[in-house]
Design a protein around this motif. Structure first.
Motif, PDB file in Angstrom:
ATOM      1  N   SER A 129      26.720 -23.050  31.646  1.00 17.15           N
ATOM      2  CA  SER A 129      26.393 -22.539  30.313  1.00 17.15           C
ATOM      3  C   SER A 129      25.068 -23.142  29.860  1.00 17.15           C
ATOM      4  N   PHE A 130      24.384 -22.427  28.947  1.00 20.97           N
ATOM      5  CA  PHE A 130      22.990 -22.755  28.687  1.00 20.97           C
ATOM      6  C   PHE A 130      22.600 -22.354  27.273  1.00 20.97           C
ATOM      7  N   GLN A 131      21.709 -23.147  26.676  1.00 24.96           N
ATOM      8  CA  GLN A 131      21.100 -22.762  25.408  1.00 24.96           C
ATOM      9  C   GLN A 131      19.645 -23.206  25.391  1.00 24.96           C
ATOM     10  N   THR A 132      18.801 -22.357  24.833  1.00 24.02           N
ATOM     11  CA  THR A 132      17.405 -22.703  24.604  1.00 24.02           C
ATOM     12  C   THR A 132      16.936 -22.016  23.335  1.00 24.02           C
ATOM     13  N   GLY A 133      15.796 -22.427  22.836  1.00 25.35           N
ATOM     14  CA  GLY A 133      15.276 -21.864  21.606  1.00 25.35           C
ATOM     15  C   GLY A 133      14.486 -20.593  21.830  1.00 25.35           C
ATOM     16  N   ALA A 134      13.807 -20.129  20.741  1.00 26.92           N
ATOM     17  CA  ALA A 134      13.071 -18.880  20.786  1.00 26.92           C
ATOM     18  C   ALA A 134      11.568 -19.093  20.899  1.00 26.92           C
ATOM     19  N   GLY A 135      11.121 -20.346  21.028  1.00 21.55           N
ATOM     20  CA  GLY A 135       9.696 -20.629  21.175  1.00 21.55           C
ATOM     21  C   GLY A 135       9.176 -20.229  22.543  1.00 21.55           C
ATOM     22  N   GLY A 136       7.849 -20.114  22.657  1.00 20.41           N
ATOM     23  CA  GLY A 136       7.241 -19.639  23.885  1.00 20.41           C
ATOM     24  C   GLY A 136       7.549 -20.497  25.095  1.00 20.41           C
ATOM     25  N   THR A 137       7.485 -21.841  24.944  1.00 19.93           N
ATOM     26  CA  THR A 137       7.773 -22.724  26.076  1.00 19.93           C
ATOM     27  C   THR A 137       9.249 -22.670  26.447  1.00 19.93           C
ATOM     28  N   SER A 138      10.131 -22.622  25.436  1.00 18.90           N
ATOM     29  CA  SER A 138      11.566 -22.522  25.704  1.00 18.90           C
ATOM     30  C   SER A 138      11.893 -21.249  26.470  1.00 18.90           C
ATOM     31  N   LEU A 139      11.253 -20.147  26.098  1.00 17.94           N
ATOM     32  CA  LEU A 139      11.479 -18.898  26.813  1.00 17.94           C
ATOM     33  C   LEU A 139      10.902 -18.955  28.227  1.00 17.94           C
ATOM     34  N   ALA A 140       9.834 -19.717  28.395  1.00 17.95           N
ATOM     35  CA  ALA A 140       9.288 -19.895  29.746  1.00 17.95           C
ATOM     36  C   ALA A 140      10.272 -20.651  30.632  1.00 17.95           C
ATOM     37  N   VAL A 141      10.972 -21.632  30.052  1.00 18.22           N
ATOM     38  CA  VAL A 141      12.029 -22.330  30.794  1.00 18.22           C
ATOM     39  C   VAL A 141      13.124 -21.341  31.179  1.00 18.22           C
ATOM     40  N   ALA A 142      13.508 -20.479  30.230  1.00 21.68           N
ATOM     41  CA  ALA A 142      14.539 -19.475  30.513  1.00 21.68           C
ATOM     42  C   ALA A 142      14.088 -18.537  31.626  1.00 21.68           C
ATOM     43  N   ILE A 193      23.964 -16.595  41.610  1.00 18.07           N
ATOM     44  CA  ILE A 193      25.071 -17.118  40.814  1.00 18.07           C
ATOM     45  C   ILE A 193      25.043 -16.473  39.434  1.00 18.07           C
ATOM     46  N   LYS A 194      26.116 -16.678  38.683  1.00 18.35           N
ATOM     47  CA  LYS A 194      26.228 -16.104  37.340  1.00 18.35           C
ATOM     48  C   LYS A 194      26.691 -17.190  36.379  1.00 18.35           C
ATOM     49  N   GLY A 195      26.013 -17.284  35.245  1.00 14.62           N
ATOM     50  CA  GLY A 195      26.408 -18.242  34.228  1.00 14.62           C
ATOM     51  C   GLY A 195      27.586 -17.745  33.402  1.00 14.62           C
ATOM     52  N   SER A 196      28.313 -18.684  32.825  1.00 12.72           N
ATOM     53  CA  SER A 196      29.437 -18.324  31.956  1.00 12.72           C
ATOM     54  C   SER A 196      28.941 -17.728  30.646  1.00 12.72           C
ATOM     55  N   PHE A 197      28.078 -18.480  29.922  1.00 18.86           N
ATOM     56  CA  PHE A 197      27.540 -17.961  28.657  1.00 18.86           C
ATOM     57  C   PHE A 197      26.230 -18.649  28.323  1.00 18.86           C
ATOM     58  N   GLY A 211      23.343  -9.211  34.455  1.00 17.58           N
ATOM     59  CA  GLY A 211      24.506  -9.831  35.070  1.00 17.58           C
ATOM     60  C   GLY A 211      24.330 -11.295  35.397  1.00 17.58           C
ATOM     61  N   LEU A 212      23.325 -11.942  34.799  1.00 15.10           N
ATOM     62  CA  LEU A 212      23.074 -13.354  35.080  1.00 15.10           C
ATOM     63  C   LEU A 212      23.931 -14.265  34.219  1.00 15.10           C
ATOM     64  N   PHE A 213      24.401 -13.762  33.080  1.00 15.71           N
ATOM     65  CA  PHE A 213      25.405 -14.438  32.253  1.00 15.71           C
ATOM     66  C   PHE A 213      26.522 -13.448  31.963  1.00 15.71           C
ATOM     67  N   LYS A 214      27.734 -13.963  31.868  1.00 17.06           N
ATOM     68  CA  LYS A 214      28.875 -13.094  31.564  1.00 17.06           C
ATOM     69  C   LYS A 214      28.958 -12.769  30.081  1.00 17.06           C
ATOM     70  N   ASN A 215      28.545 -13.720  29.237  1.00 17.49           N
ATOM     71  CA  ASN A 215      28.691 -13.556  27.791  1.00 17.49           C
ATOM     72  C   ASN A 215      27.525 -14.198  27.060  1.00 17.49           C
ATOM     73  N   LEU A 216      27.306 -13.742  25.831  1.00 16.47           N
ATOM     74  CA  LEU A 216      26.439 -14.409  24.876  1.00 16.47           C
ATOM     75  C   LEU A 216      27.260 -14.779  23.653  1.00 16.47           C
ATOM     76  N   PHE A 217      27.108 -16.009  23.166  1.00 18.01           N
ATOM     77  CA  PHE A 217      27.672 -16.428  21.891  1.00 18.01           C
ATOM     78  C   PHE A 217      26.517 -16.492  20.882  1.00 18.01           C
ATOM     79  N   ASP A 218      26.613 -15.715  19.814  1.00 15.13           N
ATOM     80  CA  ASP A 218      25.474 -15.503  18.925  1.00 15.13           C
ATOM     81  C   ASP A 218      25.828 -15.875  17.489  1.00 15.13           C
ATOM     82  N   VAL A 219      25.091 -16.828  16.912  1.00 15.31           N
ATOM     83  CA  VAL A 219      25.269 -17.173  15.501  1.00 15.31           C
ATOM     84  C   VAL A 219      24.215 -16.506  14.631  1.00 15.31           C
ATOM     85  N   GLN A 220      23.069 -16.106  15.237  1.00 17.79           N
ATOM     86  CA  GLN A 220      22.080 -15.283  14.542  1.00 17.79           C
ATOM     87  C   GLN A 220      21.174 -14.613  15.562  1.00 17.79           C
TER      88      GLN A 220
END
Length: 508
Positions: free
Chosen positions: A271-284, A296-300, A316-325
């Protein structure tokens, strides 16, 4: 505190509430209903004036707003204008975030209409005014998980919650995915709707009963008001979020991924989380290419969701997204149409006193920093001159919850070093920050000997954080220490309610 190196909280601030020692588990919640007994024939009110006449307004009340409309929000200014006209004073404002669009409330802060503020994030002219001591009471900076904890435990008692709704029926069943002001999921408003004594829905899209889908339902709602517009769509969501093209940011992203490959956390079901900034998206993006290679496939993936994470879900790289906004239009559309793109409340996201929350199930989180010190304490609240320019949001929630918390940043910014002996404001305790990565190298928290052992024989540029600090200062010089007033304007709460720092008035 067991492992963190923080600072002593002044005695004069400890009386603002009963301070909970860091790490204490609160088992008993105030469960009694705090609802007003309001009698009404129907929930629909025809005007703001009629609404104000019916509401149990009085001096000293606590009122709340959510921030899913972000810098496009019209509702806070609209409501506060009416409260000001009626002469109410000493209001505590419990807004989950405050943006530049809310500069209207500065005169209300100055004249005592608003006396205290609880928020998770603050930027723009309101933040600057509070930093300069305009607020007569106290600012309390919380995290996205700490705010619902405080509301649900009764620490913050909301008298009236004003909830902006992109779509509502006449009974107050609402969602955030339909209408001209669509914002996607409305996870920050749930605790307000559940625990406020009075709940007001304000919408610009009244639909026939029953509204579909329903995110917050009519059982919690007292009044429904229709207005011409609840917000500016241009400020609510961006059209897209973009990966950085800056070579430095791309180098940080590659170095981060090279490190992650050796940790063992990127594997089937991670499972994974990153922000919406340019560098964070580059990591993603680096992560995306790597997990495709491994097949492989991530859980969420979780947090505030971007179109980039939506693409990874659809591939299909993640099975789910958990979204608060939702952060952009693609995320709004995905949440509307894809059942694997799930909403979560802020409480489900990060409340540490729940029976379970999503951040505790994270394997890896990628975070940013305004400053980091040699004890790995991180500041994301104030800038280099002490002015408030942000807030924890989910920073300290995810840093504690995730198995691996990685802070990424350039080594210097605006000719100033990011690493300091002492940062201006502590947002996230160093004991919960595992790694700092910049374009020059990687510093691992000595508390994570397991990580040090995993990468010690690699070709990665590994440093002690003190060495990176010295390297930064060789480029920028040693900056002068910022001089702040002795006057305390606010406190920084950790996610469990502990006061971990104070905010001081900026006088220059």
């Amino acid at each position: 505190m067991k492992n963190s190196v923080l600072r002593e909280i002044p005695d004069e601030i400890k009386g603002y509430k009963k301070v909970v020692p860091y790490g204490t588990k609160i088992d008993e919640y105030e469960k009694a209903s705090r609802k007003y007994k309001i009698k009404y024939d129907e929930k629909i009110v025809k005007s703001m004036d009629e609404l104000m006449d019916k509401l149990p307004l009085k001096d000293g009340m606590t009122i709340s707003f959510h921030h899913h409309l972000r810098n496009g929000d019209f509702i806070m200014n609209m409501v506060m204008e009416e409260i000001h006209k009626r002469g109410f004073k000493d209001i505590t404002l419990a807004a989950s975030a405050i943006f530049p669009v809310h500069s209207f409330i500065i005169p209300l802060i100055e004249d005592g209409t608003i006396i205290n503020i609880y928020t998770d994030y603050m930027t723009g002219r309101v933040a600057e005014a509070v930093s300069r001591g305009k607020l007569k009471g106290l600012l309390v900076m919380q995290s996205h998980g700490g705010r619902p904890r405080a509301v649900e435990s009764g620490e913050i008692k909301i008298d009236i919650a004003f909830i902006a709704a992109p779509s509502s029926d006449d009974k107050g069943n609402i969602n955030g995915v339909l209408g001209k002001s669509s914002c996607g999921t409305i996870g920050y408003a749930f605790s307000d709707a559940e625990y406020a004594k009075c709940v007001v829905i304000i919408t610009d899209n009244l639909v026939p009963y029953p509204n579909n889908p329903i995110e917050i339902d009519e059982t919690r709602v007292d009044y429904v008001l229709t207005v011409d517009s609840i917000g500016d769509p241009k400020g609510i969501v961006s059209g897209s979020t973009v990966i950085t093209r800056d070579p430095v940011g791309l180098k940080i992203a590659k170095l981060t991924m090279d490190f992650l490959k050796l940790t063992g956390y990127i594997k089937e079901g991670f499972s994974f989380q990153t922000g919406a900034g340019g560098t964070s998206l580059a990591v993603a993006n680096e992560l995306k290419n790597y997990i495709k290679k491994l097949n492989i496939k991530g859980s969420f993936a979780s947090g505030g969701i971007t179109g980039y994470l939506v693409d990874m879900l659809e591939e299909g790289l993640f099975k789910n997204l958990f979204d608060v906004q939702c952060f952009d239009l693609k995320a709004v559309e995905s949440y509307r149409n894809n059942s694997n793109h799930q909403s979560m409340t802020a409480s489900m996201y990060g409340n540490p006193h729940n029976k379970g929350c999503v951040v505790d199930n994270l394997d890896v989180v990628i975070l940013g920093a305004t400053e980091i010190d040699t004890n790995f304490n991180v500041n994301v609240i104030t800038d280099s001159n002490g002015i408030i320019m942000g807030g924890s949001g989910g920073h300290c929630d995810t840093a504690q919850g995730a198995k691996l918390s990685v802070v990424v940043s350039t080594l210097t910014r605006a000719r100033l070093p990011i690493i300091r002996d002492e940062i201006i404001t502590i947002t996230t305790p160093g004991e919960t920050v595992d790694v700092f990565i910049c374009e020059r190298g990687i510093a691992i928290n000595p508390l994570r000997q397991d990580l040090i052992d995993k990468v010690k024989d690699s070709n990665l540029p590994l440093y002690k954080i003190e060495e990176l600090k010295d390297l930064a200062e060789s480029i920028t010089g040693v900056p002068d220490k910022i001089k702040l007033s002795d006057d305390i304007i606010g406190v920084v709460e950790y996610r469990d309610g502990t006061v971990i720092d104070v905010l001081r008035k900026v006088e220059f």
